[in-house]
Design a protein around this motif. Structure first.
Motif: not given
Length: 272
Positions: A21-27, A100-108, A110-113, A141-145
């Motif tokens: 998984r990845q929440h911020t762009a990186s190489s 990943f619960h409680g950590h930031l998603t890619s758009n900033g 907070t991930y709630n499982m 139906i899900v919201r992609v964030n």
């Protein structure tokens, strides 16, 4: 008790817990090294409630400031589909939980499982998709964030609640079909055509869940067309649209005589 623990562990191993998984762009080869307290993902101690598995109401939201730029991960380039108004896809879904619960998603956010959300490699953030489990025909139906899953044979990473609704917790993955329902580009299209349409504002609140309950109440009791829109940190519950000014007046009178005496035309020039 040992059997229960072994069963829970096997479910976790079968689930999307091992997805890259990845929440911020990186190489970097280890973009999230040291970020999470857990080395591997794990299942929650309880199942989601029926309320937590309620489908969100799709709505066209503005493009998030974060998570929508091209990025590179594990040597692979990804370009988010920020202008997408249509998208359909078939592939394998997985899910992610405790780690990943409680950590930031890619758009900033907070991930709630226990929320009805998901991660996708390129769909615009945020957007709404219908996910259909092709094996049991269950839908959600899900919201992609968020961004992910970065595994070669998977197309979407679902929240724990969404995966439960689709009946895929035990297997951990499922063959699914995705259908884009709402995206930021649709909001732009809607704004373009909106000047000729009348809307009635019924209620405004920072509590989107409360507005969704009121929206269902309106649909059931008065059978009026409604939508919820974000605006400057709050959400607005609207009735409409209509281009018929007489119909707009009837709707407003109906609302004021009922449970919404403070309802008003969003733009009186278009409604009266």
């Amino acid at each position: 008790m040992k059997y229960i623990l072994l069963t829970l562990c096997s479910i976790c191993l079968l689930a999307a817990c091992s997805s890259k998984r990845q929440h911020t762009a990186s190489s970097s080869n280890e973009p999230n090294a040291g970020r999470y307290q857990q080395q591997k993902d794990s299942i929650p101690q309880r199942l989601p409630t029926l309320l937590e598995m309620t489908d969100p109401t799709p709505q066209a939201e503005p493009l998030s400031r974060g998570g929508n730029k091209p990025y590179n991960l594990f040597g692979q380039n990804y370009t988010p589909l920020v202008s997408a108004t249509q998208h359909a896809e078939i592939g394998i879904a997985s899910w992610y939980g405790n780690k990943f619960h409680g950590h930031l998603t890619s758009n900033g956010e907070t991930y709630n499982m226990f929320g009805m959300t998901a991660a996708h490699k390129t769909l615009p953030l945020p957007s709404y998709v219908r996910v259909t489990n092709l094996d049991n025909k269950q839908t959600a139906i899900v919201r992609v964030n968020d961004r992910g899953p970065f595994h070669h044979d998977r197309i979407i990473d679902l929240s724990y609640s969404a995966a439960s609704k689709l009946g895929m917790l035990q297997q951990g993955t499922a063959r699914v079909q995705l259908e884009l329902l709402q995206s930021p580009a649709m909001l732009a299209q809607h704004i373009t055509t909106e000047p000729e349409q009348c809307f009635i504002q019924v209620f405004a609140s920072s509590d989107n869940n409360k507005l969704q309950q009121l929206q269902q109440q309106l649909k059931q009791q008065q059978a009026l067309p409604t939508e919820i829109r974000p605006a400057s940190g709050i959400f607005r519950l609207l009735v409409g649209p209509t281009t018929d000014k007489q119909q707009a007046q009837r709707w407003l009178s109906q609302l004021k005589a009922g449970s919404f005496p403070s309802a008003y035309f969003s733009d009186s020039r278009l409604c009266s």
